[in-house]
Design an enzyme around this catalytic site. Structure first.
Site, short mmCIF file in Angstrom:
data_model
loop_
_atom_site.label_atom_id
_atom_site.label_comp_id
_atom_site.label_asym_id
_atom_site.label_seq_id
_atom_site.Cartn_x
_atom_site.Cartn_y
_atom_site.Cartn_z
N LYS A 130 0.75 -1.20 0.12
CA LYS A 130 0.06 0.07 0.10
C LYS A 130 1.02 1.22 -0.04
O LYS A 130 1.83 1.24 0.75
CB LYS A 130 -0.88 0.00 1.23
CG LYS A 130 -1.90 1.41 1.24
CD LYS A 130 -2.87 1.23 2.63
CE LYS A 130 -3.68 2.10 2.56
NZ LYS A 130 -4.85 1.93 3.78
N SER A 142 -9.48 2.22 2.96
CA SER A 142 -8.55 3.05 2.35
C SER A 142 -7.55 1.88 1.55
O SER A 142 -6.91 2.55 0.93
CB SER A 142 -7.86 3.76 3.26
OG SER A 142 -7.14 3.38 4.32
N SER A 148 -10.02 -0.12 7.55
CA SER A 148 -9.35 0.20 6.00
C SER A 148 -8.77 -1.36 5.48
O SER A 148 -8.40 -1.12 4.17
CB SER A 148 -8.43 1.28 6.00
OG SER A 148 -9.07 2.47 6.03
#
Length: 474
Positions: A85, A161, A185
């Site tokens: 990420k 996210s 997330s």
């Protein structure tokens, strides 16, 4: 490998890849080439990657293949195609955090703890994947990189996210990824994409630099199976002196006890936590999953844990943290960020120290309440999300009461406030072909119990072979 496992190397789990490497059926180079080919095939629709480093990935895979030939592998991740990420520092690659405020020039010379451990284990790093700006919301879209789609239907959101992580893993563009979860997330996108994610007990996976969202923020694995989640935890969990709140390195593997089942475990099933409201198909799929747990010998009561929705106190903690992030970029920075992020920061810009302490008190009270609750129940089971994925260009489902992401994620953020382990596993697909997630929550440090129960459900339901990589591109 199991007879029902897929044959395309891009669709194999990390466990299946490692088994194949050991048997000499294929090599890390072949698996990496398959993942890179899948990126070429699918990422135009999905927009999950902000960076792909083909040359570095192939070189890493070649080194891994040599270690497998020599019998000198480095760890559970050796040769596994992996994505990071774009929140985690990664030496040699920019970490842009989905924001135009971040200067690509760097320098980029440090690995976050989880990235360093992946390198040490021999994992093949393919690239960086998308996040909304500073990982602030439950969808993955940003001014800088656009919106990330769902492998099951690219016109819908992958969630956030950690949407780039879930979309890439779900589409076979890498076997596993590491995401962050400060309010849901990793679990939100896992639910939306039919993948598996664990928000570990706070501090098990160290964070450096510290998150501006403070002790709400966890790092955790995102995979296609529960076994892979346990394997990835073995790689990334453990003490790091750069994280002031890191827990000691766990004793033993997270795969230990994974197949022990749920017979005799006391499970509280709460369909709404006492304040949510579910799409009827979501509720039906989750109730069917609970029946599977009963059939496996779990003792299940339908009961709420008994707390009110802490959303307003969460917002105080959340948006004061977000304000801290943006203010670091100087005067005028707020005018350049995601309009929703700006609106939230402005709404809570007058929060006082007393407001923050009140929110912290609510958080502590919630932690006490859940600690007592888990004296009676080993696990709490809920829907991960009350809804399924919606249009990737929207911030909420059509007609929803608010565009603010927390209004449609009521079952995730409370357990960031309490720092408990919580996992999402797929538990079915709606008539429209969109996945539904089942959430398991346990007391702090009981991560193995969460994984054990998730694996028992996965194994009994067969969901480990209903993989989003089988979905058609839109």
């Amino acid at each position: 490998m199991t007879e029902t496992a897929p044959t395309d190397l891009a669709e194999l789990s990390a466990a299946e890849l490692v088994e194949g490497y050991a048997a000499g059926d294929f090599t890390p180079v072949e698996a990496t080439e398959a993942a890179l080919a899948r990126i070429e095939e699918r990422d135009g629709d999905l927009n999950a990657f902000v960076l792909v480093d083909r040359d570095s990935a192939i070189a890493s895979a070649q080194a891994s293949a040599a270690r497998w030939r020599a019998g000198e592998t480095l760890g559970a991740g050796d040769g596994v195609p992996t994505n990071i990420k774009d929140i985690f520092l990664t030496a040699g690659w920019p970490t842009l955090r989905g924001s135009n405020l971040v200067d690509e020039a760097g320098p980029w010379d440090t690995d976050a703890p989880c990235v360093g451990r992946l390198r040490e284990s021999g994992a093949v790093l393919l690239g960086k994947v998308t996040t909304p700006e500073f990982a602030w919301k439950g969808t993955t879209d940003s001014i800088r990189f656009g919106a990330t789609g769902n492998p099951w239907d690219p016109s819908t959101t992958a969630g956030g996210s950690s949407g780039g992580s879930s979309a890439s893993v779900g589409a076979g563009m890498g076997a596993w990824s590491v995401g962050t979860d400060a309010g849901g997330s990793v679990r939100i996108p896992a639910s939306f994409t039919g993948t598996v994610a664990l928000k570990p007990t706070y501090g098990l996976v160290p964070m450096y630099p510290a998150s501006p969202f403070g002790t709400l923020a966890h790092a955790g694995p995102m995979t296609r199976t529960v076994t892979d989640t346990a394997m990835l935890m073995d790689v990334i969990a453990g003490f790091d002196p750069r994280d002031w709140s890191a827990l000691p390195t766990p004793n033993g593997s997270f795969t230990r006890g994974l197949e022990d089942g749920v017979e005799g475990l006391r499970i509280a099933y709460s369909p709404t936590l006492g304040y949510g409201e579910n799409d009827p198909e979501v509720e039906q799929q989750v109730r069917q999953a609970v029946e599977v747990l009963k059939s496996l010998g779990a003792v299940v009561d339908e009961v709420d844990p008994g707390f009110a929705d802490p959303i307003e106190h969460f917002h105080v903690l959340w948006f004061t943290g977000a304000n801290k992030v943006v203010s670091a970029y100087g005067a005028g920075a707020l005018d350049k960020v995601d309009p929703g992020l700006r609106a939230g920061i402005e709404e809570y810009s007058d929060a006082t120290a007393m407001d923050f302490l009140d929110a912290t008190q609510t958080r502590m009270d919630l932690g006490v309440q859940m600690g007592i609750f888990h004296q009676e129940y080993d696990l709490l089971v809920t829907p991960t999300m009350p809804i399924t994925a919606f249009d990737r260009n929207r911030q909420a489902p059509p007609g929803w009461k608010s565009d603010l992401w927390t209004t449609w994620t009521p079952y995730t953020y409370p357990f960031n406030m309490t720092q408990q382990p919580a996992a999402s596993v797929p538990c079915g697909v709606t008539a429209e072909g969109l996945p539904v997630g089942l959430q398991f929550v346990a007391a702090r440090t009981q991560d193995r119990m969460v994984l054990q129960a998730a694996r028992a459900y996965e194994k009994a339901s067969g969901e480990q072979y209903i993989r989003p990589v089988a979905a058609k591109a839109g």
